[in-house]
Design a protein around this motif. Structure first.
Motif, mmCIF file in Angstrom:
data_model
loop_
_atom_site.group_PDB
_atom_site.id
_atom_site.type_symbol
_atom_site.label_atom_id
_atom_site.label_comp_id
_atom_site.label_asym_id
_atom_site.label_seq_id
_atom_site.Cartn_x
_atom_site.Cartn_y
_atom_site.Cartn_z
ATOM 1 N N SER A 289 0.855 -1.204 -0.130
ATOM 2 C CA SER A 289 0.055 0.034 0.095
ATOM 3 C C SER A 289 0.808 1.225 -0.076
ATOM 4 O O SER A 289 0.603 2.229 -0.776
ATOM 5 C CB SER A 289 -1.057 -0.026 1.177
ATOM 6 O OG SER A 289 -1.788 -1.083 1.313
ATOM 7 N N GLY A 290 1.839 1.292 0.952
ATOM 8 C CA GLY A 290 2.520 2.483 0.989
ATOM 9 C C GLY A 290 3.469 2.496 -0.306
ATOM 10 O O GLY A 290 3.237 3.828 -0.679
ATOM 11 N N GLY A 293 1.117 3.518 -3.359
ATOM 12 C CA GLY A 293 0.392 4.960 -3.120
ATOM 13 C C GLY A 293 1.559 6.053 -3.487
ATOM 14 O O GLY A 293 1.025 6.951 -4.065
ATOM 15 N N PHE A 328 3.106 -2.236 10.602
ATOM 16 C CA PHE A 328 2.082 -1.458 11.147
ATOM 17 C C PHE A 328 1.570 -0.295 10.338
ATOM 18 O O PHE A 328 0.223 -0.084 10.255
ATOM 19 C CB PHE A 328 2.702 -0.767 12.681
ATOM 20 C CG PHE A 328 2.745 -1.930 13.923
ATOM 21 C CD1 PHE A 328 1.493 -2.483 14.488
ATOM 22 C CD2 PHE A 328 4.161 -2.233 14.209
ATOM 23 C CE1 PHE A 328 1.763 -3.433 15.386
ATOM 24 C CE2 PHE A 328 4.153 -3.244 15.041
ATOM 25 C CZ PHE A 328 3.024 -3.789 15.622
ATOM 26 N N ASN A 329 2.578 0.382 9.883
ATOM 27 C CA ASN A 329 2.240 1.247 8.472
ATOM 28 C C ASN A 329 1.375 0.726 7.593
ATOM 29 O O ASN A 329 0.432 1.134 7.097
ATOM 30 C CB ASN A 329 3.746 2.001 8.287
ATOM 31 C CG ASN A 329 3.694 3.034 7.396
ATOM 32 O OD1 ASN A 329 2.937 3.952 7.501
ATOM 33 N ND2 ASN A 329 4.203 2.730 6.262
ATOM 34 N N LYS A 332 -2.185 0.143 8.641
ATOM 35 C CA LYS A 332 -2.879 1.267 8.647
ATOM 36 C C LYS A 332 -3.293 1.848 7.320
ATOM 37 O O LYS A 332 -4.310 1.915 6.924
ATOM 38 C CB LYS A 332 -2.375 2.176 9.390
ATOM 39 C CG LYS A 332 -3.316 3.503 9.733
ATOM 40 C CD LYS A 332 -2.810 4.412 10.901
ATOM 41 C CE LYS A 332 -3.931 5.414 11.180
ATOM 42 N NZ LYS A 332 -3.382 6.144 12.460
ATOM 43 N N PHE A 333 -2.099 1.754 6.443
ATOM 44 C CA PHE A 333 -2.277 2.077 4.877
ATOM 45 C C PHE A 333 -3.404 1.283 4.107
ATOM 46 O O PHE A 333 -4.411 1.895 3.559
ATOM 47 C CB PHE A 333 -1.264 2.131 4.185
ATOM 48 C CG PHE A 333 -0.300 3.369 4.458
ATOM 49 C CD1 PHE A 333 -1.246 4.820 3.999
ATOM 50 C CD2 PHE A 333 0.676 3.647 4.695
ATOM 51 C CE1 PHE A 333 -0.398 6.008 4.177
ATOM 52 C CE2 PHE A 333 1.667 4.726 4.812
ATOM 53 C CZ PHE A 333 1.032 6.073 4.549
ATOM 54 N N ILE A 336 -6.756 2.292 5.344
ATOM 55 C CA ILE A 336 -7.512 3.475 5.247
ATOM 56 C C ILE A 336 -7.647 3.812 3.562
ATOM 57 O O ILE A 336 -8.532 4.260 3.019
ATOM 58 C CB ILE A 336 -6.615 4.684 5.918
ATOM 59 C CG1 ILE A 336 -7.433 5.732 6.002
ATOM 60 C CG2 ILE A 336 -5.414 4.701 5.138
ATOM 61 C CD1 ILE A 336 -6.805 6.726 6.835
ATOM 62 N N LEU A 337 -6.511 3.150 2.738
ATOM 63 C CA LEU A 337 -6.562 3.494 1.425
ATOM 64 C C LEU A 337 -7.878 2.791 0.877
ATOM 65 O O LEU A 337 -8.514 3.220 -0.275
ATOM 66 C CB LEU A 337 -5.013 2.882 0.778
ATOM 67 C CG LEU A 337 -4.227 4.040 1.334
ATOM 68 C CD1 LEU A 337 -2.719 3.607 0.478
ATOM 69 C CD2 LEU A 337 -4.160 5.298 0.351
ATOM 70 N N LYS A 339 -10.484 1.939 2.171
ATOM 71 C CA LYS A 339 -11.881 2.528 2.655
ATOM 72 C C LYS A 339 -12.107 3.833 1.998
ATOM 73 O O LYS A 339 -13.254 4.107 1.481
ATOM 74 C CB LYS A 339 -11.574 3.056 4.172
ATOM 75 C CG LYS A 339 -11.796 2.032 5.218
ATOM 76 C CD LYS A 339 -11.692 2.727 6.718
ATOM 77 C CE LYS A 339 -11.183 1.370 7.749
ATOM 78 N NZ LYS A 339 -12.098 0.792 7.907
ATOM 79 N N TYR A 409 -4.614 0.746 13.734
ATOM 80 C CA TYR A 409 -4.482 2.396 13.654
ATOM 81 C C TYR A 409 -3.884 2.930 14.369
ATOM 82 O O TYR A 409 -3.482 4.296 14.046
ATOM 83 C CB TYR A 409 -6.174 2.502 13.755
ATOM 84 C CG TYR A 409 -7.054 1.959 12.819
ATOM 85 C CD1 TYR A 409 -6.820 1.975 11.229
ATOM 86 C CD2 TYR A 409 -7.944 1.328 13.238
ATOM 87 C CE1 TYR A 409 -7.592 1.327 10.308
ATOM 88 C CE2 TYR A 409 -9.036 0.482 12.141
ATOM 89 C CZ TYR A 409 -8.597 0.670 10.905
ATOM 90 O OH TYR A 409 -9.551 -0.008 9.921
#
Lengths: 457, 457
Positions: A289-290, A293, A328-329, A332-333, A336-337, A339, A409
């Motif tokens: 994701s990170g 993105g 962890f990063n 969360k990514f 949220i991404l 969502k 989160y």
């Protein structure tokens, strides 16, 4: 039953069952490399005689995190390529071109340290010259599912105009495939099984059809997964269409790649139909994701892939673009991404992200018989997390369990106090036991400065 | 020139100029509360006689981070409301309803500790009963730009069906406005100016027109900003249309709210035209990426707002939904969410995010004459960040500067070693000097368990 050590009175999140099966007053008993018992403290204490009993009040015990796709060697160029287009050519390439094997080894070490300090116990590492890197994995004591990056592209490919066809060189390709085979023969199963080896064709566009087929045959011969970038960018699609007249997924389907052996990384450019086809074939997906993105501005079709029944894992990819290797990063990514992509806060709940960094990731890498959850008979790859850090406070069991939400989160990585792999501490009280962090940091700094000099001249 | 202390041989990122003006061998000299000199080490050492000289090799000095919008009192309910729709009603409300003043105070303290440990030196705190919270701000020693949350809605509003009009109660409203006035009179300028007070109408839907106008007049009388949620959700738009026949922005324009006094929080539901109108009016925007992403699945129009010339800041909002108060997190989220929204990795570069958590945030809160950058004459709100942590390694100055990218995309908060506010250490070697972290954590845990009991019964 005998055990070497038992942790008691902890929150235990074994990541069994659909929702993780959190216990408030739980225990985990370990003998040698293996978990021998988990459950409520009183039950475990009735059944287990342990050499050492650790009162783990306020701690959370959970499986080590799995970074399913990472190029650790790139870490020496952290933060050098952001906020740009043509990231690979304009951003990463100048650094890769001048990087020595020792630069790669030092960068890898830094990336492993960074990951372990944020709770990563298994790295799906994917590099050229992987043999160089595995000795440090062995001595640091973490688990690695390695793949040699097999392609047949000359070293100056970064200079090639984006729209030109890759000029394949079969002598390069053969050498790299042989390196992957040797890697398997030398390392697979080494270090009490902590090291495993897969085959790693770099992408359907990066190898000739011959070499791609040959690599597939070798993966079948050794019965390993095929860890491959698939639909990772418009350049791949362009190359495939020009060379074969079809996009990546139809091409891979025709070549019989779409099955449970395939671990497809990114799927950034996959259409809905291609995503569905891949998921339904039994192939797995790794989502970064990170990285995607930041370097592409894209949210890959991870939610859709899993809605179609596909199994998926998360990875941090690389740090010249991401720029961190911290699961962890990534959790969360991912949440949220997906969502915001779906415009729906109910999409991609925290447990889904946590599974993709533990039990689901283990399955994607073919390691779920060994790791991914805290269960008797599995290897003791375990985190001891201090829930009394601000970002995890308070811990509530009723009327809602909030630990999983806060792990995904709120936690940053620094909440991880101890890390065990194969039942052995590799980090205790945030200090790595088998490598000196400050030495690695210093070496990477010095090497990066010299590398930067070579780029400038 | 005399100074109390000078840090030398550090990377200094003063956040002056468009790109931050990084110096590799820099120094910062502080006397009392003020920065008296910054620049290259040799230049500063020639001009300054300091009582104490600190060799800060390997450290980065930069302005303290600003969390421009945060409801710290909610922190006691961290992680209790995720992955749901109607977050406010179904998620947050049960907790708010049963929360005592002491719960709010303890939660606030926890949130401040969490923020400071991740480099936040200024909190744009926005709560009811703010007077309760400010004494702890004073003793912990951080900076706060406070607003009392002014509305005129009875306490049981959370039970109201979403489509019902809010029943205003002018006696409640008058009491809350008076509380905001008293807050200003008691606290504004206190603690050597570390505490400032704004007016905080909760949102255009949450007050009667009378009270809204009255609150605006008070803000004008005391010459403070108006810190207000604007276009924060479809419920607000619905209420406005039902009550006034128009959406929030046209309504606020008619009421002469759209000017430099207004600090508009969220703008989640603002159309393109409304966003443009607000930006062009001189009003500022605060964007809470993590919070709105998780609880609404939306990326607010921050990029567009700034493209239209608007000034913006970032905030962590609250932790029952976000779930962390960490500006490193918010910076990374703001960048990546706006990249994927625009489908363009060039959008929202790292420096833009960093400005929105430092100098631009100071301007949004009306504090840029005092803080937001390291410059002679400004208050010494400063972070000492250890660049030798893995996530910040390596540091390169050529051919690219990578520090800003790594601060935004890689740092977690734990890299912040020391925090100074008004020239005084409030955290040193990661230990808070004016509050005992473990006591606060323990108190919040105990209070949260009791609060949870009250919800269940």
């Amino acid at each position: 039953m005998k055990a070497d050590i038992v942790w008691i009175h902890a929150y235990v999140l074994p990541m069994t069952g659909k929702y993780g099966d959190l216990t408030a007053d739980g225990a985990v008993a370990v003998k040698g490399e293996y978990i021998v018992k988990t459950g409520p403290t009183d039950e475990v204490m009735r059944e287990v005689q342990a050499e050492e009993v650790v009162d783990a009040s306020g701690m959370l015990l959970m499986p080590g995190l799995i970074d399913a796709h990472i190029h650790t060697s790139c870490a020496i160029a952290r933060g050098t390529a952001q906020d740009m287009d043509h990231w690979m050519q304009k951003g990463l390439w100048p650094w890769m071109q001048h990087m020595t094997l020792e630069d790669a080894r030092a960068g890898s070490e830094l990336n492993i340290i960074e990951g372990v300090k944020a709770g990563t116990t298994t790295f799906g590492d994917y590099n050229a010259d992987m043999d160089q890197l595995l000795s440090r994995y062995a001595s640091i004591g973490v688990r690695v599912a390695a793949a040699e990056m097999v392609n047949e592209i000359p070293k100056n490919i970064g200079d090639l105009p984006v729209e030109d066809m890759y000029p394949f060189d079969s002598s390069i390709g053969e050498k790299k495939l042989q390196a992957n085979i040797k890697l398997y023969e030398k390392w697979h199963g080494a270090e009490d099984g902590r090291i495993s080896v897969m085959f790693g064709p770099q992408g359907p566009d990066m190898l000739s059809l011959d070499l791609l087929r040959q690599t597939k045959r070798e993966a079948e011969r050794f019965n390993t997964k095929i860890h491959m970038h698939v639909c990772q960018g418009d350049r791949e699609i362009f190359q495939l269409e020009k060379r074969y007249g079809k996009r990546s997924i139809p091409f891979l389907e025709e070549e019989n790649f779409l099955n449970e052996r395939l671990v497809a990384v990114h799927l950034t450019e996959a259409t809905q139909q291609e995503t569905k086809k891949t998921a339904e074939s039994g192939a797995a997906m790794i989502n970064c994701s990170g990285s995607i993105g930041i370097i592409d501005g894209i949210v890959p079709p991870l939610e859709m892939f899993t809605q179609c029944g596909g199994r998926a894992a998360l990875g941090s990819d690389q740090v010249p673009g991401n720029n961190s290797s911290n699961m962890f990063n990534e959790m969360k990514f991912a949440a949220i991404l997906n969502k915001v992509k779906a415009k729906d806060p109910k999409v991609f709940p925290a447990i889904k992200a946590l599974r993709m960094a533990t039990i689901d990731a283990a399955a994607v890498l073919g390691l779920d018989q060994k790791i991914g959850s805290l269960e008797a008979g599995k290897k003791a790859d375990m985190l001891v997390i201090d829930t009394r850090k601000p970002a995890l406070t308070p811990v509530l069991m009723h009327p809602v369990e909030n630990i999983i939400a806060n792990l995904v989160y709120a936690a940053r990585g620094e909440e991880v106090r101890d890390v065990l792999v194969d039942g052995k501490y590799i980090m205790k009280n945030r200090e790595l036991l088998n490598v000196r962090e400050e030495n690695t940091v210093q070496e990477v700094q010095q090497r990066a400065e010299k590398l930067a000099e070579r780029i400038r001249t």
